[in-house]
Write a protein that holds these residues in place. Structure first.
Motif, PDB file in Angstrom:
ATOM      1  N   ALA A  67      -0.262   2.136   6.387  1.00 52.79           N
ATOM      2  CA  ALA A  67       0.254   3.172   7.445  1.00 52.79           C
ATOM      3  C   ALA A  67      -0.710   3.029   8.396  1.00 52.79           C
ATOM      4  CB  ALA A  67       0.721   4.418   7.150  1.00 52.79           C
ATOM      5  N   THR A  68      -0.440   3.108   9.580  1.00 55.45           N
ATOM      6  CA  THR A  68      -1.343   3.448  10.835  1.00 55.45           C
ATOM      7  C   THR A  68      -0.922   4.695  11.565  1.00 55.45           C
ATOM      8  OG1 THR A  68      -0.260   2.025  12.218  1.00 55.45           O
ATOM      9  CG2 THR A  68      -1.996   0.954  11.190  1.00 55.45           C
ATOM     10  N   TYR A  69      -1.814   5.431  11.937  1.00 56.95           N
ATOM     11  CA  TYR A  69      -1.488   6.568  12.712  1.00 56.95           C
ATOM     12  C   TYR A  69      -2.259   6.832  13.887  1.00 56.95           C
ATOM     13  CZ  TYR A  69      -5.443   8.869  10.334  1.00 56.95           C
ATOM     14  OH  TYR A  69      -6.844   8.870   9.886  1.00 56.95           O
ATOM     15  N   PHE A  70      -1.716   7.433  14.811  1.00 61.82           N
ATOM     16  CA  PHE A  70      -2.489   7.982  16.051  1.00 61.82           C
ATOM     17  C   PHE A  70      -2.719   9.333  16.285  1.00 61.82           C
ATOM     18  CE2 PHE A  70      -2.322   9.117  20.551  1.00 61.82           C
ATOM     19  CZ  PHE A  70      -3.011   8.426  21.005  1.00 61.82           C
TER      20      PHE A  70
ATOM     21  N   ALA B 244       6.584  -1.211   0.241  1.00 63.27           N
ATOM     22  CA  ALA B 244       6.190  -2.510  -0.399  1.00 63.27           C
ATOM     23  C   ALA B 244       7.444  -3.526  -0.456  1.00 63.27           C
ATOM     24  CB  ALA B 244       5.956  -2.115  -1.932  1.00 63.27           C
ATOM     25  N   SER B 245       8.460  -2.834  -0.011  1.00 62.78           N
ATOM     26  CA  SER B 245       9.626  -3.961   0.164  1.00 62.78           C
ATOM     27  C   SER B 245       9.828  -4.265   1.610  1.00 62.78           C
ATOM     28  CB  SER B 245      10.956  -3.009  -0.127  1.00 62.78           C
ATOM     29  OG  SER B 245      11.148  -2.099   0.458  1.00 62.78           O
ATOM     30  N   GLY B 246       8.815  -4.090   2.225  1.00 57.56           N
ATOM     31  CA  GLY B 246       8.814  -4.591   3.727  1.00 57.56           C
ATOM     32  C   GLY B 246       9.311  -3.960   4.826  1.00 57.56           C
ATOM     33  N   GLU B 247       9.765  -2.846   4.504  1.00 57.41           N
ATOM     34  CA  GLU B 247      10.542  -1.904   5.483  1.00 57.41           C
ATOM     35  C   GLU B 247       9.495  -1.409   6.368  1.00 57.41           C
ATOM     36  OE1 GLU B 247      12.090   0.337   2.563  1.00 57.41           O
ATOM     37  OE2 GLU B 247      14.129  -0.716   2.385  1.00 57.41           O
TER      38      GLU B 247
ATOM     39  N   ASP C 181       4.774  -8.028   0.617  1.00 59.92           N
ATOM     40  CA  ASP C 181       3.999  -8.624  -0.471  1.00 59.92           C
ATOM     41  C   ASP C 181       2.540  -7.819  -0.183  1.00 59.92           C
ATOM     42  OD1 ASP C 181       5.849 -10.050  -1.584  1.00 59.92           O
ATOM     43  OD2 ASP C 181       5.023 -11.798  -0.732  1.00 59.92           O
ATOM     44  N   LEU C 182       2.249  -7.931   0.926  1.00 60.94           N
ATOM     45  CA  LEU C 182       0.909  -7.169   1.049  1.00 60.94           C
ATOM     46  C   LEU C 182       0.651  -5.880   1.213  1.00 60.94           C
ATOM     47  CD1 LEU C 182       0.154  -9.653   4.504  1.00 60.94           C
ATOM     48  CD2 LEU C 182      -1.140  -9.578   2.389  1.00 60.94           C
ATOM     49  N   ALA C 183       1.742  -5.201   1.029  1.00 63.58           N
ATOM     50  CA  ALA C 183       1.942  -3.510   1.005  1.00 63.58           C
ATOM     51  C   ALA C 183       1.735  -3.362  -0.506  1.00 63.58           C
ATOM     52  CB  ALA C 183       2.968  -3.280   1.973  1.00 63.58           C
ATOM     53  N   LYS C 184       2.120  -3.956  -1.269  1.00 64.69           N
ATOM     54  CA  LYS C 184       2.580  -3.747  -2.776  1.00 64.69           C
ATOM     55  C   LYS C 184       1.417  -3.248  -3.520  1.00 64.69           C
ATOM     56  CE  LYS C 184       6.233  -6.624  -3.976  1.00 64.69           C
ATOM     57  NZ  LYS C 184       6.852  -7.708  -3.548  1.00 64.69           N
ATOM     58  N   GLY C 185       1.568  -2.082  -4.047  1.00 65.88           N
ATOM     59  CA  GLY C 185       0.445  -1.280  -4.679  1.00 65.88           C
ATOM     60  C   GLY C 185      -0.782  -0.757  -3.933  1.00 65.88           C
ATOM     61  N   LYS C 186      -0.432  -0.841  -2.542  1.00 67.95           N
ATOM     62  CA  LYS C 186      -1.715  -0.334  -1.690  1.00 67.95           C
ATOM     63  C   LYS C 186      -1.362   1.018  -1.361  1.00 67.95           C
ATOM     64  CE  LYS C 186      -3.741  -4.566  -0.522  1.00 67.95           C
ATOM     65  NZ  LYS C 186      -2.674  -5.763  -0.423  1.00 67.95           N
ATOM     66  N   ASN C 187      -2.388   1.931  -0.993  1.00 69.03           N
ATOM     67  CA  ASN C 187      -2.082   3.307  -0.476  1.00 69.03           C
ATOM     68  C   ASN C 187      -3.270   3.242   0.912  1.00 69.03           C
ATOM     69  OD1 ASN C 187      -0.269   4.090  -2.042  1.00 69.03           O
ATOM     70  ND2 ASN C 187      -1.781   5.219  -3.136  1.00 69.03           N
ATOM     71  N   LEU C 188      -3.069   2.368   1.544  1.00 66.55           N
ATOM     72  CA  LEU C 188      -3.896   1.943   2.639  1.00 66.55           C
ATOM     73  C   LEU C 188      -3.426   2.654   4.061  1.00 66.55           C
ATOM     74  CD1 LEU C 188      -6.432   0.294   3.622  1.00 66.55           C
ATOM     75  CD2 LEU C 188      -4.870  -1.450   4.353  1.00 66.55           C
ATOM     76  N   LEU C 189      -4.396   3.584   4.509  1.00 61.39           N
ATOM     77  CA  LEU C 189      -4.000   4.433   5.699  1.00 61.39           C
ATOM     78  C   LEU C 189      -5.065   4.321   6.951  1.00 61.39           C
ATOM     79  CD1 LEU C 189      -2.274   6.860   6.694  1.00 61.39           C
ATOM     80  CD2 LEU C 189      -3.634   8.223   5.372  1.00 61.39           C
ATOM     81  N   GLN C 190      -4.640   3.975   7.791  1.00 64.66           N
ATOM     82  CA  GLN C 190      -5.809   3.780   8.830  1.00 64.66           C
ATOM     83  C   GLN C 190      -5.662   4.419  10.176  1.00 64.66           C
ATOM     84  OE1 GLN C 190      -7.511  -0.014   7.858  1.00 64.66           O
ATOM     85  NE2 GLN C 190      -7.990  -0.446  10.073  1.00 64.66           N
ATOM     86  N   LYS C 191      -6.499   4.934  10.429  1.00 62.36           N
ATOM     87  CA  LYS C 191      -6.454   5.492  12.025  1.00 62.36           C
ATOM     88  C   LYS C 191      -6.483   4.477  12.839  1.00 62.36           C
ATOM     89  CE  LYS C 191      -8.721   8.623  14.985  1.00 62.36           C
ATOM     90  NZ  LYS C 191      -9.939   9.419  15.235  1.00 62.36           N
ATOM     91  N   MET C 192      -5.665   4.556  13.885  1.00 61.55           N
ATOM     92  CA  MET C 192      -5.462   3.604  14.862  1.00 61.55           C
ATOM     93  C   MET C 192      -6.829   3.342  15.745  1.00 61.55           C
ATOM     94  SD  MET C 192      -2.400   3.536  17.594  1.00 61.55           S
ATOM     95  CE  MET C 192      -3.164   3.755  19.130  1.00 61.55           C
ATOM     96  N   ASP C 193      -7.155   2.016  15.665  1.00 63.24           N
ATOM     97  CA  ASP C 193      -8.208   1.543  16.690  1.00 63.24           C
ATOM     98  C   ASP C 193      -7.670   1.310  18.103  1.00 63.24           C
ATOM     99  OD1 ASP C 193     -10.343   0.429  17.789  1.00 63.24           O
ATOM    100  OD2 ASP C 193     -10.485  -1.288  16.339  1.00 63.24           O
TER     101      ASP C 193
END
Lengths: 152, 707
Positions: B37-40, B72-75, B183-195
């Motif tokens: 996820a990205t957030y602003f 993870a399902s690409g949505e 595929d790239l999102a599977k199993g990830k909990n990646l949360l990043q503030k928008m750059d």
């Protein structure tokens, strides 16, 4: 009382003499038919009764007994949109779309009765329907696409 | 100064709502499911002090403006507090995200205007979605794209090389292998503030933005499947109605509700002056309401025939006029002093206000058609003295607003009735209620003193009483200007409306400029071009003039041409009109109206054209015949049979010419194009028959008066 809507028979309650609009929306959960003004001035509530576009807000449900009612939900046949729906969707006519069901049913009846319609005849025929977003020119040009051709 | 105050007010509003600690990363993904996820964060609008500094903490939803989540399902799910009222931003915002992610629009879902899921948003008004929200979402999507590319490089152990993305897949540069976004999102909990520095795609390279993507979920709207709030049903739901005073300003003295209570299935709810009923269907509720006998105490109310005197006499004192402005006016050879009257008009959204409420313990859910779901949440907080976290407001795509749905009356009423009855309650306003108990576009009185010489405008004094300061700045050169908005006491409840006071101010301004050109014997188009100080406005004027064919060749003496231009909220508009006045009946015929509009880079040409067309035609109603009639507190034309709005037959031969400026940021279009149709027609009537009609509406009876 029983009424026939979209080729189906329904038992409905008419205590208190409800309008057809109220019965469709509150008893049959056919909410595609909209309330707009309650006095037949905007066309949002129009349904086809025996093929005639009729404001359901001022029509007592009892008056629809023994007649064939078509609402917006009944236009699609086996997943196939009515040509009016199809052209209005292809031309991406509507904005908020609240007027769309009434517009579509009015246009369906207009086209049923005539093989060809001029733009002026479309305007005359549709004038009882209000689109507050004022998509009128697009509705006219979209309907012209299917009324200027010979219909099968 | 005013901006600063607004900022502080907003900050307070946020602080009140922030529950203290930010939502944790874990709870975010627990809620959303694994993914990226990205957030602003709203740094533009909030003092940085209240933003969380702890990187492990996800900022509270109040601090976010938007976020995008890839499952993870690409949505792809995009969360924004903006709402859809027919302006088709669900489509344009989806386009913007799809563009940056190289995805079809069908793979993106927008969650809009849900106070629990979407970040705080002040509201969908002021033509702000396209200039503010679209770039943020574009940037957030670009960030997500860069994260995905980085993940793919890591996965394949590649260096900083560029990779191709297409239709949700990333391609290996050598071995032809592909990875899907999911595929790239599977199993990830990646949360990043928008750059902020991640680049977005240049408008010249847009493939999805800039095209006429059809309305999202369009099929649901033309098959009747879409549920507006007025259509929604919950199990055991009751239909509610609320007792209204007979006229504005009346206070309840006494009410007898016994008859209503005796109707089977009817529950009467009284809470101070609030009286409402709930029943199993709307017919029974209406009958119960009608059976209530109430006495009211009326208070004196200003009527329409006193309106403009009242607006001027109740206005706050104005600023001192610079003597130079007055002197230049006194000394001028060519000058005009004239007044303009602008009536109240109604928004008439085809779907009147509707609210559905359900309580579960001390938690409240409200569905309502509003341009400000978070504003309605605050109304409910105040009404029930509840913290915001216990209130969830949803806003399904709604049957239009035009600035008329900034408030949540029907939602609050439904919540009161629901609390008292213990059942979900829906309150659908009638058309009469919408006319009488919502709010109107302000009426206004405008006084203008303008002077000009061959060299340009030498003095300009402009006073707007009550309708507002929007669009009050004259876009023409000249240093002797006094432009002022005077607050007044409004007899009727008033509020926002498409383009706010710009319609009134530009009507008065562009009429007076036209008349000054006339005094000088100048061509109104040339006079404007000589004196404008605005390249973008000049460009749309020239575009419209070209399309229109500005020759001013009169076929007969009742034939005329007029034009007007305006710059409003980042949009630039010009309208040219050709009219005739029937020599005997004095009926107006609009022969042709051409509008040119520019709002930067166009995101969706077809929908933009609809917005412009809609503005011009809605503006035609206010220009020619719409007005609210009122006497002693009674709105006397509160029905669609008595309040006239534009219909098919009112549509003139009209053309819209869009100017696409790919080199400029996109701005909104739901307001600006409304402002020029009235003055263009007014000036054309003047050109045709020499009658200056300085009021809106111009022709309530349809007849052009004799000069």
């Amino acid at each position: 009382m029983r009424i026939n809507v979209n080729d189906r028979e329904y038992a409905v309650e008419v205590d208190g003499n409800p309008s057809l609009l109220e019965v469709l929306r509150e008893q049959l959960d056919l909410t595609g038919t909209k309330y707009g003004c309650g006095e037949a001035a905007c066309g949002a509530c129009k349904v086809l009764i025996n093929g005639t576009p009729t404001p359901s807000c001022i029509t007592p449900a009892t008056a629809a007994q023994g007649k064939n009612i078509i609402t917006i939900e009944g236009l699609e046949k086996e997943g196939e949109l009515h040509p009016v729906q199809k052209v209005l969707m292809e031309e991406d006519v509507f904005q908020c779309s609240y007027c769309a069901p009434g517009m579509i049913l009015t246009a369906v009846a207009l086209l049923e009765n005539r093989q060809q319609l001029s733009e002026q005849e479309i305007i005359e025929g549709m004038n009882g329907n209000i689109c507050r977003c004022c998509t009128y020119p697009k509705i006219v040009s979209a309907l012209s696409k299917i009324t200027h051709k010979d219909k099968a | 100064m005013k901006k600063e105050r607004t900022k502080q007010k907003e900050k307070r509003a946020f602080e009140n709502k922030i529950p203290g600690e930010g939502l944790s990363r874990r709870s975010f993904f627990k809620y959303m499911g694994a993914g990226i996820a990205t957030y602003f964060v709203w740094t533009d609008y909030l003092a940085s002090g209240i933003l969380t500094t702890d990187e492990d903490n996800f900022p509270s939803s109040d601090q976010l403006s938007s976020w995008i989540h890839l499952s993870a399902s690409g949505e792809i799910t995009v969360f924004t507090g903006k709402v859809e009222v027919g302006q088709n931003i669900r489509t344009s915002l989806t386009q913007v995200v799809a563009e940056e992610l190289f995805l079809p629009v069908s793979s993106i879902t927008l969650v809009m205007g849900d106070t629990q899921l979407t970040p705080y948003d002040r509201g969908t008004y002021g033509s702000l979605t396209t200039p503010q929200m679209a770039p943020i979402l574009r940037k957030a999507a670009a960030n997500l794209r860069e994260i995905l590319l980085q993940q793919a490089r890591q996965e394949w152990k590649l260096g900083e090389i560029s990779l191709d993305m297409e239709q949700g897949m990333i391609q290996h540069p050598n071995n032809g292998k592909k990875l899907s976004y999911g595929d790239l999102a599977k199993g990830k909990n990646l949360l990043q503030k928008m750059d902020e520095d991640v680049p977005t795609i240049e408008p010249s390279k847009w493939k999805i933005s800039g095209t006429s993507v059809p309305k999202i979920n369009g099929r649901d709207f033309i098959t009747g499947k879409h549920r507006y709030v007025s259509d929604m049903v919950l199990p055991e739901m009751l239909y509610g109605k609320v007792l209204r005073p007979p006229v504005q300003g009346a206070k309840l003295k006494r009410a007898d509700t016994d008859k209503a209570s005796s109707i089977p299935g009817v529950q009467v709810v009284r809470d101070g002056d609030f009286i409402g009923v709930a029943a199993k269907n709307s017919r029974t509720a209406a009958m119960a309401l009608a059976s209530i006998e109430a006495d009211w105490e009326r208070s004196p109310q200003v009527s329409r025939n006193q309106l403009f005197d009242h607006l001027v006499s109740s206005a706050e004192e104005g600023d001192a006029i610079n003597p130079q402005v007055s002197r230049a006016f006194e000394e001028a050879a060519h000058k005009i002093e004239q007044d303009f009257e602008v009536q109240y008009i109604a928004h008439v959204p085809l779907e009147p206000r509707a609210g559905l409420a359900q309580w579960t313990g001390d938690k409240l859910e409200v569905w309502t058609g509003t341009q400000r779901p978070f504003g309605v949440q605050e109304e409910l907080e105040r009404a029930f003295n509840l913290p915001g976290e216990q209130i969830r407001v949803y806003m399904p795509d709604t049957g239009s607003g035009y600035g008329g749905k900034h408030t949540g009356e029907a939602g609050v009423e439904a919540a009161i009735l629901s609390k008292a009855t213990g059942k979900p309650v829906k309150v659908n306003w009638t058309r009469e209620e919408e006319f009488k108990w919502a709010y109107f576009r302000p009426a206004g009185f405008i006084r203008v003193k303008g002077a000009a010489s061959e060299q340009g405008i030498t003095s300009w004094e402009f006073h707007n009483y009550n309708s507002g300061g929007a669009g009050i700045d004259l876009p023409y050169k000249g240093s002797n200007k006094h432009q002022e908005y005077h607050r007044s006491d409004t007899p009727l409840r008033q509020g926002s409306y498409r383009a706010l006071a710009s319609t009134a101010n530009i009507f008065a301004m562009e009429s007076t400029i036209n008349d000054l050109a006339g005094k000088l014997g100048a061509d109104p188009l040339q006079f404007r071009l000589n004196n404008l100080d605005n390249d973008r406005l000049e460009a749309v004027i020239k575009a419209a003039a070209g399309e229109f064919g500005w020759k001013r060749t009169k076929i007969n003496e009742n034939h005329g041409f007029g034009m007007a231009c305006g710059a409003v909220k980042g949009g630039f508009v010009a309208t040219f009109a050709e009219i005739s006045v029937h020599p005997e009946s004095r009926e107006l015929k609009i022969i042709k109206a051409v509008t040119s509009f520019e709002c930067g880079a166009i995101i969706n040409p077809r929908h933009l054209e609809s917005q412009v067309t809609g503005c011009v035609l809605q503006g035609l109603g206010g220009a020619l015949f719409e007005s609210v009639d009122f006497k002693d507190g009674d709105i006397s034309n509160a029905f669609l049979s008595s309040y006239r709005v534009p219909r098919f037959k009112d549509v003139p031969d009209m053309r819209v010419k869009l100017v696409n400026r790919k080199d400029l940021p996109s701005s909104g279009a739901g307001e600006a194009p409304i402002v020029c149709i009235a003055p263009a027609i007014r000036n054309a009537i003047d050109d045709a028959v020499g009658v200056k009609i300085n009021r809106l509406p111009m022709l309530p009876s349809g007849i052009v008066p004799k000069g």
